[in-house]
Scaffold this active site. Structure first.
Site, PDB file in Angstrom:
ATOM      1  N   LYS A 198      -5.539  26.211 -57.099  1.00  0.00           N
ATOM      2  CA  LYS A 198      -4.221  26.895 -55.583  1.00  0.00           C
ATOM      3  C   LYS A 198      -2.775  26.092 -55.580  1.00  0.00           C
ATOM      4  O   LYS A 198      -2.633  25.120 -56.241  1.00  0.00           O
ATOM      5  CB  LYS A 198      -5.506  26.008 -54.197  1.00  0.00           C
ATOM      6  CG  LYS A 198      -5.380  24.850 -54.336  1.00  0.00           C
ATOM      7  CD  LYS A 198      -6.494  24.730 -53.288  1.00  0.00           C
ATOM      8  CE  LYS A 198      -8.539  24.916 -53.681  1.00  0.00           C
ATOM      9  NZ  LYS A 198      -8.331  25.821 -52.790  1.00  0.00           N
ATOM     10  N   ARG A 199      -2.707  26.797 -54.582  1.00  0.00           N
ATOM     11  CA  ARG A 199      -1.312  25.987 -54.643  1.00  0.00           C
ATOM     12  C   ARG A 199      -1.122  24.022 -54.597  1.00  0.00           C
ATOM     13  O   ARG A 199      -2.343  23.572 -53.740  1.00  0.00           O
ATOM     14  CB  ARG A 199      -0.886  25.870 -53.039  1.00  0.00           C
ATOM     15  CG  ARG A 199       0.810  25.657 -52.705  1.00  0.00           C
ATOM     16  CD  ARG A 199       1.458  26.528 -52.046  1.00  0.00           C
ATOM     17  NE  ARG A 199       0.296  26.629 -50.154  1.00  0.00           N
ATOM     18  CZ  ARG A 199       0.089  25.778 -49.098  1.00  0.00           C
ATOM     19  NH1 ARG A 199       1.313  24.238 -49.709  1.00  0.00           N
ATOM     20  NH2 ARG A 199      -0.649  25.666 -48.225  1.00  0.00           N
TER      21      ARG A 199
ATOM     22  N   LYS B 109      -4.122  19.452 -49.898  1.00  0.00           N
ATOM     23  CA  LYS B 109      -5.702  20.236 -50.442  1.00  0.00           C
ATOM     24  C   LYS B 109      -6.497  19.387 -51.253  1.00  0.00           C
ATOM     25  O   LYS B 109      -7.493  19.475 -52.287  1.00  0.00           O
ATOM     26  CB  LYS B 109      -5.372  21.402 -51.352  1.00  0.00           C
ATOM     27  CG  LYS B 109      -4.936  22.374 -50.878  1.00  0.00           C
ATOM     28  CD  LYS B 109      -4.093  23.134 -51.155  1.00  0.00           C
ATOM     29  CE  LYS B 109      -3.459  24.342 -49.991  1.00  0.00           C
ATOM     30  NZ  LYS B 109      -4.415  25.492 -49.488  1.00  0.00           N
TER      31      LYS B 109
ATOM     32  N   THR C 147      -9.709  31.613 -49.147  1.00  0.00           N
ATOM     33  CA  THR C 147     -10.265  32.428 -49.210  1.00  0.00           C
ATOM     34  C   THR C 147     -10.513  32.681 -50.871  1.00  0.00           C
ATOM     35  O   THR C 147     -11.417  33.365 -50.988  1.00  0.00           O
ATOM     36  CB  THR C 147      -9.490  33.834 -48.861  1.00  0.00           C
ATOM     37  OG1 THR C 147      -8.105  33.274 -49.853  1.00  0.00           O
ATOM     38  CG2 THR C 147      -9.171  33.939 -47.455  1.00  0.00           C
TER      39      THR C 147
ATOM     40  N   LYS D 131     -13.943  33.905 -52.871  1.00  0.00           N
ATOM     41  CA  LYS D 131     -14.392  34.265 -54.540  1.00  0.00           C
ATOM     42  C   LYS D 131     -14.895  33.651 -55.780  1.00  0.00           C
ATOM     43  O   LYS D 131     -15.979  34.339 -55.253  1.00  0.00           O
ATOM     44  CB  LYS D 131     -12.372  34.769 -55.081  1.00  0.00           C
ATOM     45  CG  LYS D 131     -11.645  35.483 -54.104  1.00  0.00           C
ATOM     46  CD  LYS D 131     -10.568  35.135 -54.354  1.00  0.00           C
ATOM     47  CE  LYS D 131      -9.632  36.003 -53.116  1.00  0.00           C
ATOM     48  NZ  LYS D 131      -8.349  35.132 -53.796  1.00  0.00           N
TER      49      LYS D 131
ATOM     50  N   HIS E 106      -1.750  30.668 -39.344  1.00  0.00           N
ATOM     51  CA  HIS E 106      -2.271  29.776 -40.576  1.00  0.00           C
ATOM     52  C   HIS E 106      -2.634  28.284 -40.743  1.00  0.00           C
ATOM     53  O   HIS E 106      -2.301  28.042 -41.877  1.00  0.00           O
ATOM     54  CB  HIS E 106      -1.707  30.703 -41.722  1.00  0.00           C
ATOM     55  CG  HIS E 106      -1.707  32.059 -41.874  1.00  0.00           C
ATOM     56  ND1 HIS E 106      -3.469  32.496 -42.247  1.00  0.00           N
ATOM     57  CD2 HIS E 106      -1.068  33.206 -41.717  1.00  0.00           C
ATOM     58  CE1 HIS E 106      -3.470  33.827 -42.414  1.00  0.00           C
ATOM     59  NE2 HIS E 106      -2.253  34.546 -42.543  1.00  0.00           N
TER      60      HIS E 106
END
Length: 800
Positions: free
Chosen positions: A537-538, A543, A645, A649, A357
C-alpha cells in the site's frame, strides 16, 4: 472452468479472432507477422478487441441518451492493464489464448507487454476503477472523468535502498485503448479578472487551455454494456505561433503549448512551492470545468434545459479534489443566464454527492484565499457566496463549519455544504465522520452523512488475478459467482472436506509459484513452504509499515538467539511508493532495505526469514502478490484508515488478516468471525487517549524490553554500519513523538504474529480458516457498493 463471461462469444471462433489480430498487425501497424515482437502483437490484439468493444459501446451510448447518468469525478483511476480484463469481460479470454497460440504468441507474453496506465497511485484510484467496472457490469449509464496524465505519479526504483523517482512514460507508445473524441473539446480558463455587464458579474480569464477528450472503454462483465472513462488532455488553443518562430523565438513560439501540457504532466505535482500549489489547483479545476461542459453538452443533446440538470445527472466527487465543481456549477448556472443564486444552489446540491476518504482534518484540502482568488477569481467570489448562503440558513453555525476562515478555503466544508449526500466508506469510518471531522456539520444537517462500505470487483481481483481459484469456485458453485459474490457462502459446506482444502492449498501453491517467477529476476529464491506475509500500500506513517518492520527485526533477533521455537519460515513482502516530498516515509523505505540487506544475508536465519521490497508496486504486481499471500497486513492505527480495499482483495483470495479495528477491518472481522482474524492493538478511543498522553511512546518502549532491543540495534547502526546515525530521525520520532502509536501497539502485534506462526504450523486448520474467509466475504463486492450508491445517493437504475 474457463475464464469466459459466457454467451456472447459463441459465434466468434478462434480462427476469426486470429485473423482479426493478424489483420490489425498488418493494416494498422504496418508490420508483417514474421517481424512482429510481443509489443507489436499486444497492440494488434488490443486493436482487434477494441473493435469488438465498439458494438456494445455505441449501443450503450444510444440507449443511455436522455436517461439519468452518473458522472464520477476523480483525480485517480488506477485501472491496471486493460487487455486481459477486456477479454475476460467480453467472454473471449480463452478464445484469445487459443487465437494467439495459433499465431505462435503466448497470451501471457502479450498481456505482459501492456504498460499499466499511469492514472493513479493508491486506494482512491483502485476504488474508482472497481466502481467503473461495476457500473458497466450492472448496466448503469455512467462516465468516469479524469485526467490523461503523461507520467502519472512516478516510476519507483531503488538506489542504495533509497527511493528514486523517474517518469512513468506509459504513453511512450500510444495506447490502442484511448479513443480520441475531437467533438468533445472545451475551453477552460484561469486567472484574469471579474467584471460587470448589465449589473451582473462575468469572468474574463487571463489564460485559456483546450480540454480534449480521450475515452478508455470500461466493459461490463458479459460484454452487454460499455461506459467511457473520459480523460482530459490539455492543449493550447493555438499551439504554435508561426510569426514568433519566424522571428527567431523558436522556444517562445511553443510556449503556450508547453504551459498547457504542464496541467497533465504528472499526478499530484509537488505543492511545496507556490507554483506547485497553483498547478495542482489548476489541475483540479481543469478536470471539473471540462467535465461540467461535457455534462451540459450531453444534457442539451438529450433535449434538457439548464434548470433540469439535476434530473439528468448525478455527479459524485471522489474526495475533495473535485470539490471546485460546486462553484463551477453555480457559475455556469447563474452567469449570464438570469438564474438566481438560490435556485442554482438547489440544483447544485441536488446534483452533487461527496465521498469522504479521510478522518484526518489535515488531509482535507485547503487553499489560501490568495491562491484561489488568483487562479480562479470568479470562483472565489462564488465560494464566499455559498458560505454566506449557508450562514443565512444557519446563523448560529460554529466557525468550524465555515468554508472561508483564517484566509483559507476549506474544500471539505465546500464539498459537504454543496452536496445532498456525504458518504463514508466503511461503517466505522462513517460513524467517525459524523462524530469527529464533520461533527458540527452533522449537527446542522442530520441525516446527510451515510455509509457505503467499499467493495472490489471480483472480475479483476479473483477471475483475472487468480485463475486457479476462479476455476475452483466455478467447480464448487457453478457459473454466476462473478456477478453474485454472495454465492461464495456456498463454500461453507465444504470447509470440513479434506479434499476441498487440499485443492485450495494447491491453488495457493500455484499463486506462490507465479510470485516466485515474478521475483526471480531480482535474485529472490522463495521457499515454497514459507508463510507469505504481505503489506502492500502507499507508504505512510499511519499505515505503519514501520511497526511491521519492528516486528521483523524482533523476530530476526529471536531466531538468532534461539528464542523462536514456534516460528515458521516466513517471507515478508513490502510494496508501495512514498510521496516525493514525504521525508519520513522515504526514511522508512530506506530502513526496510537496510534491514533486509542484513537479514537476507544472515546464514543463521535466511532459511527462516526473508524481507523483500520489489520496486514500483502497481496493479499488475498486485495481481500476482495478492493471490500468493497467506497473511494480509492491515495494521493502521485504529481511527485513521477510512476503509481499505486491499484487505478485501487479500481475504477474497484466501489470505488471513492481521489487523486493528480500523476501517473495513471491523466489518470484515464481523463477517469472517473473530476466530478467523488476528486482531491486535488499541481501539479508536484507546488510541486517541494514548496519543493524548504526554510521553506515551517512551512509556511503551520502557515497558517492552523486546522493543528496546530492536531500537538499540537500529541505534547501534547494525543496519547502517557504513553510515552511522542514518536512522536517527526515525529513532527520534518513535521515542519522542510516535504519532501513530507504533510503540504502544508493538507488544500486542508481536504476540499476534506468534499466534500466526502457531496456526500456520497446522496446514489443514489454516486452510479451513482461509476457506471461511473466502466464503464469508462476498459482501465486499463493488457491485453491492454501487447498488447502495444507486439507491441512496444517485437515484439511477440499470438500463440492461
Amino acid at each position: 472452468m474457463k475464464l469466459q463471461a459466457g454467451g456472447q462469444d459463441e459465434a466468434v471462433g478462434v480462427v476469426a479472432l486470429a485473423e482479426a489480430i493478424e489483420a490489425a498487425l498488418r493494416a494498422d501497424l504496418g508490420i508483417e507477422p514474421a517481424a512482429a515482437d510481443a509489443a507489436a502483437w499486444q497492440r494488434a490484439t488490443a486493436i482487434a478487441l477494441r473493435r469488438k468493444v465498439m458494438v456494445p459501446w455505441l449501443a450503450a451510448e444510444a440507449q443511455a441518451l436522455g436517461k439519468r447518468r452518473v458522472a464520477y469525478l476523480s483525480m485517480e483511476f488506477l485501472v491496471g492493464r486493460i487487455l486481459g480484463d477486456c477479454a475476460l469481460n467480453l467472454g473471449l479470454y480463452d478464445t484469445l489464448g487459443l487465437a494467439l497460440d495459433r499465431l505462435g504468441v503466448p497470451l501471457a507474453a502479450v498481456i505482459g507487454e501492456e504498460p499499466d496506465p499511469a492514472l493513479g497511485n493508491g486506494g482512491l484510484g483502485r476504488l474508482a476503477a472497481c466502481f467503473l467496472d461495476s457500473l458497466s457490469t450492472l448496466g448503469v449509464a455512467a462516465t468516469g472523468y479524469g485526467l490523461r496524465y503523461e507520467y502519472g505519479l512516478f516510476r519507483q526504483g531503488f538506489a542504495g535502498g533509497q527511493q528514486v523517482e523517474s517518469p512513468d512514460d506509459w504513453l511512450k507508445t500510444p495506447s490502442p485503448w484511448l479513443v480520441e473524441r475531437p467533438s468533445a473539446s472545451y475551453l477552460v480558463g484561469f486567472g484574469g479578472h471579474v467584471g460587470f455587464r448589465n449589473g451582473a458579474p462575468y469572468w474574463e480569464p487571463g489564460e485559456q487551455v483546450s480540454a480534449e477528450a480521450h475515452d478508455l472503454p470500461v466493459v461490463g462483465y458479459g460484454g452487454k454494456w460499455v461506459n467511457p472513462l473520459r480523460l482530459w488532455q490539455a492543449r493550447a488553443p493555438q499551439p504554435f505561433d508561426l510569426p514568433q518562430f519566424s522571428r527567431g523565438d523558436h522556444l517562445g513560439a511553443s510556449e503556450a503549448e508547453l504551459n498547457a501540457r504542464k496541467l497533465c504532466r504528472v499526478l499530484y505535482p509537488d505543492d511545496e512551492t507556490q507554483a506547485g500549489k497553483e498547478l495542482r489547483l489548476k489541475q483540479e479545476y481543469f478536470l471539473c470545468a471540462a467535465a461540467v461542459q461535457d455534462i451540459l453538452a450531453r444534457h442539451y443533446a438529450a433535449g434538457g434545459r439548464l434548470e433540469t440538470l439535476h434530473k439528468s445527472f448525478a455527479i459524485q466527487m471522489n474526495d475533495t479534489h473535485p470539490a471546485i465543481v460546486a462553484p463551477e456549477l453555480v457559475r455556469v448556472l447563474t452567469d449570464g443566464t438570469g438564474m438566481g443564486f438560490d435556485q442554482a444552489m438547489r440544483i447544485t446540491t441536488a446534483t452533487l454527492g461527496y465521498t469522504n476518504h479521510t478522518l484526518m482534518p489535515e488531509a482535507l484540502e485547503a487553499w489560501s484565499t490568495w491562491t484561489m482568488g488568483t487562479v480562479l477569481p470568479r470562483h472565489m467570489q462564488i465560494i464566499e457566496q455559498i458560505d454566506s448562503w449557508h450562514e443565512k440558513q444557519h446563523p448560529k453555525r460554529p466557525v468550524s463549519t465555515k468554508i472561508v476562515a483564517f484566509d483559507t478555503v476549506r474544500m471539505g466544508n465546500l464539498a459537504f455544504i454543496s452536496a445532498h449526500k456525504v458518504n463514508g466508506v466503511s461503517a466505522l469510518h462513517s460513524d467517525l465522520v459524523r462524530s469527529t471531522v464533520f461533527a458540527d456539520m452533522e449537527a446542522l444537517h442530520p441525516g446527510r452523512i451515510l455509509n457505503e462500505t467499499n467493495g472490489v470487483t471480483p472480475r479483476r481481483w479473483i477471475a483475472l488475478a487468480n485463475p486457479p481459484l476462479a476455476r475452483l469456485l466455478t467447480d464448487e458453485l457453478g457459473e454466476g459467482w462473478q456477478t453474485d459474490l454472495d454465492r461464495l457462502s456456498g463454500l461453507e459446506a465444504r470447509v470440513e472436506d479434506a479434499g476441498f482444502l487440499d485443492h485450495l492449498g494447491q491453488v495457493k501453491a500455484q499463486a506462490k509459484a507465479r510470485m516466485g517467477a515474478l521475483l526471480a529476476p531480482q535474485g529472490v529464491v522463495l521457499n515454497p513452504e514459507a508463510l507469505v506475509d504481505v503489506q502492500v500500500k502507499r507508504i505512510h506513517e499511519y499505515k505503519r509499515q514501520f511497526l511491521n518492520l519492528l516486528e521483523a527485526i524482533a523476530l530476526w533477533q529471536d531466531l538468532r538467539e534461539g528464542r523462536a521455537s514456534g516460528a515458521v519460515p516466513r517471507v515478508k513482502i513490502f510494496g508501495g511508493k512514498a510521496a516525493p516530498g514525504y521525508h519520513m516515509a522515504k526514511s522508512i523505505i530506506r530502513l526496510i532495505h537496510d534491514v533486509a540487506d542484513v537479514v537476507n544475508r544472515d546464514p543463521k536465519t535466511r532459511d527462516m526469514l526473508q524481507i523483500i521490497y520489489p520496486a514500483n508496486y502497481n496493479v499488475s504486481m498486485a495481481e500476482v502478490l495478492i493471490p500468493a499471500a497467506d497473511l494480509s497486513e492491515q495494521i493502521s492505527t485504529a481511527g485513521t484508515e477510512a476503509s481499505g480495499t486491499g484487505n478485501m482483495k487479500f481475504g477474497l483470495n484466501g489470505a488471513l488478516t492481521i489487523g486493528t479495528l480500523d476501517g473495513a477491518n471491523v466489518e470484515m472481522r464481523e463477517k469472517v468471525g473473530p476466530e478467523n482474524f488476528f486482531l491486535f492493538g488499541m481501539t479508536t478511543p484507546e488510541a486517541r487517549a494514548c496519543l493524548a498522553t504526554p510521553g506515551h511512546a517512551r512509556s511503551a518502549i520502557e515497558a517492552s524490553p523486546r522493543l528496546q532491543e530492536v531500537l538499540q540495534l537500529i541505534a547501534e547502526n547494525r543496519f547502517s554500519p557504513t553510515d552511522p546515525g542514518r536512522h536517527s530521525g526515525i529513532l527520534d520520532m518513535i521515542w519522542n513523538h510516535d504519532p501513530y502509536a507504533c510503540a504502544s501497539d508493538f507488544e500486542s502485534y508481536y504476540a499476534q504474529q506468534r499466534e500466526v506462526d502457531s496456526l500456520y504450523a497446522k496446514p489443514l486448520l489454516w486452510r479451513k480458516k482461509a476457506a471461511l474467509n473466502i466464503a464469508r466475504l462476498g459482501f465486499f463486492s463493488s457491485d453491492r457498493t454501487i447498488r447502495g450508491y444507486m439507491e441512496d445517493i444517485w437515484n439511477v437504475t440499470p438500463l440492461i
